[in-house]
Scaffold this motif. Structure first.
Motif, PDB file in Angstrom:
ATOM      1  N   GLN A 162       0.143  12.198  14.013  1.00 30.77           N
ATOM      2  CA  GLN A 162       1.398  11.655  14.450  1.00 30.77           C
ATOM      3  C   GLN A 162       2.213  11.006  13.245  1.00 30.77           C
ATOM      4  N   PHE A 163       1.698  10.982  12.214  1.00 32.23           N
ATOM      5  CA  PHE A 163       2.350  10.357  10.896  1.00 32.23           C
ATOM      6  C   PHE A 163       3.548  10.729  10.448  1.00 32.23           C
ATOM      7  N   PRO A 164       3.822  12.088  10.392  1.00 32.64           N
ATOM      8  CA  PRO A 164       5.099  12.479   9.923  1.00 32.64           C
ATOM      9  C   PRO A 164       6.351  11.890  10.862  1.00 32.64           C
ATOM     10  N   GLN A 165       6.209  11.641  12.069  1.00 32.94           N
ATOM     11  CA  GLN A 165       7.097  11.396  12.811  1.00 32.94           C
ATOM     12  C   GLN A 165       7.073   9.719  12.967  1.00 32.94           C
ATOM     13  N   ASN A 166       6.073   9.101  12.427  1.00 33.45           N
ATOM     14  CA  ASN A 166       5.899   7.819  12.803  1.00 33.45           C
ATOM     15  C   ASN A 166       6.018   6.911  11.348  1.00 33.45           C
ATOM     16  N   VAL A 167       5.732   7.432  10.243  1.00 33.74           N
ATOM     17  CA  VAL A 167       5.715   6.961   8.686  1.00 33.74           C
ATOM     18  C   VAL A 167       6.773   7.623   8.128  1.00 33.74           C
ATOM     19  N   LEU A 168       7.919   7.067   8.297  1.00 35.47           N
ATOM     20  CA  LEU A 168       9.155   7.710   7.632  1.00 35.47           C
ATOM     21  C   LEU A 168       9.274   7.119   6.346  1.00 35.47           C
ATOM     22  N   PRO A 169       9.815   7.961   5.469  1.00 32.95           N
ATOM     23  CA  PRO A 169      10.254   7.480   4.022  1.00 32.95           C
ATOM     24  C   PRO A 169      11.316   6.457   3.926  1.00 32.95           C
ATOM     25  N   LEU A 170      11.192   5.749   2.897  1.00 31.73           N
ATOM     26  CA  LEU A 170      12.347   4.799   2.561  1.00 31.73           C
ATOM     27  C   LEU A 170      13.784   5.499   2.802  1.00 31.73           C
ATOM     28  N   LYS A 171      14.684   4.694   3.395  1.00 27.59           N
ATOM     29  CA  LYS A 171      16.042   5.512   3.528  1.00 27.59           C
ATOM     30  C   LYS A 171      17.061   5.014   2.216  1.00 27.59           C
ATOM     31  N   GLU A 188       0.884  -1.374   0.036  1.00 22.98           N
ATOM     32  CA  GLU A 188       0.014  -0.059   0.092  1.00 22.98           C
ATOM     33  C   GLU A 188       0.777   1.320   0.029  1.00 22.98           C
ATOM     34  N   ILE A 189       2.023   1.204   0.143  1.00 27.05           N
ATOM     35  CA  ILE A 189       3.218   2.284   0.126  1.00 27.05           C
ATOM     36  C   ILE A 189       2.823   3.212  -1.223  1.00 27.05           C
ATOM     37  N   LYS A 190       2.630   2.279  -2.088  1.00 28.30           N
ATOM     38  CA  LYS A 190       2.406   3.119  -3.705  1.00 28.30           C
ATOM     39  C   LYS A 190       1.287   4.166  -3.363  1.00 28.30           C
ATOM     40  N   ASP A 191       0.324   4.099  -2.465  1.00 25.81           N
ATOM     41  CA  ASP A 191      -0.580   5.038  -2.250  1.00 25.81           C
ATOM     42  C   ASP A 191      -0.359   6.106  -1.375  1.00 25.81           C
TER      43      ASP A 191
END
Length: 194
Positions: free
Chosen positions: A185-194, A126-129
């Protein structure tokens, strides 16, 4: 609904405001009502945490640890879903939950460790969305965000074989603490791919 199963596609359903992932594959029923042996269940749970941690590492978040109570809770709910032929969230306070159902008209089900990877991969895909430019909850990405939620530390999973409508399949349940998907709380908990 049956036509979606026949097309072997991933489908996300909305039930009582919750996310549910259903995948159909060319599986089946030989184990339809079998109880999962304890050693197989442990292998499944270890595969589930390993696959979660594989994806979490790609986002630079700490690995999850298996929790005996969450495993027990998830297994009990998987057994309930399989015995009642329902597919719905339990809604347990203080626990996040992801569900997955594989269903087939075939009589042979895949190894449960393969089922573990398929379930977690379906949630993660679901990351694609997910829109990092506009972080927040979406019905299309709620499984993914729970898988990689940074503040979540423990995981428990269960699996049960059973019928779903006229299909044979497996019900997979994962429980998470602390749960994810909290507004703001999404910005601090769902981080982009490293």
């Amino acid at each position: 609904m049956s036509s979606n199963f026949a097309k072997n596609r991933v489908k996300t359903w909305l039930t009582l405001g919750s996310l549910l992932a259903v995948t159909t594959v060319g599986l089946s029923t030989s184990e339809q009502t079998d109880v999962i042996a304890a050693d197989n269940l442990a292998a499944f749970q270890n595969a589930m945490v390993a696959r979660h941690n594989y994806w979490r590492a790609k986002h630079g978040v700490p690995p999850l640890k298996l929790d005996a109570k969450l495993n027990s809770d998830a297994q009990a709910w998987a057994n309930t879903l399989a015995s009642t032929q329902q597919f719905k969230h339990a809604g347990v306070a203080g626990q996040g939950e992801n569900l997955y159902l594989s269903a087939s008209t075939s009589t042979t089900l895949p190894a449960i460790t393969i089922e573990a990877n398929k379930a977690v991969d379906a949630w993660y895909n679901e990351i694609k969305d997910y829109k990092y430019s506009n972080p927040g909850f979406s019905m299309a990405t709620g499984h993914f965000t729970q898988v990689v939620w940074k503040s979540t530390t423990t995981l428990g999973c269960g699996i049960a074989s059973g019928k779903y409508q006229t299909y044979n399949g497996r019900y997979v349940v994962c429980r998470y603490t602390p749960p994810g998907n909290y507004t703001g709380q999404f910005p601090q908990n769902v981080l982009p791919l490293k």
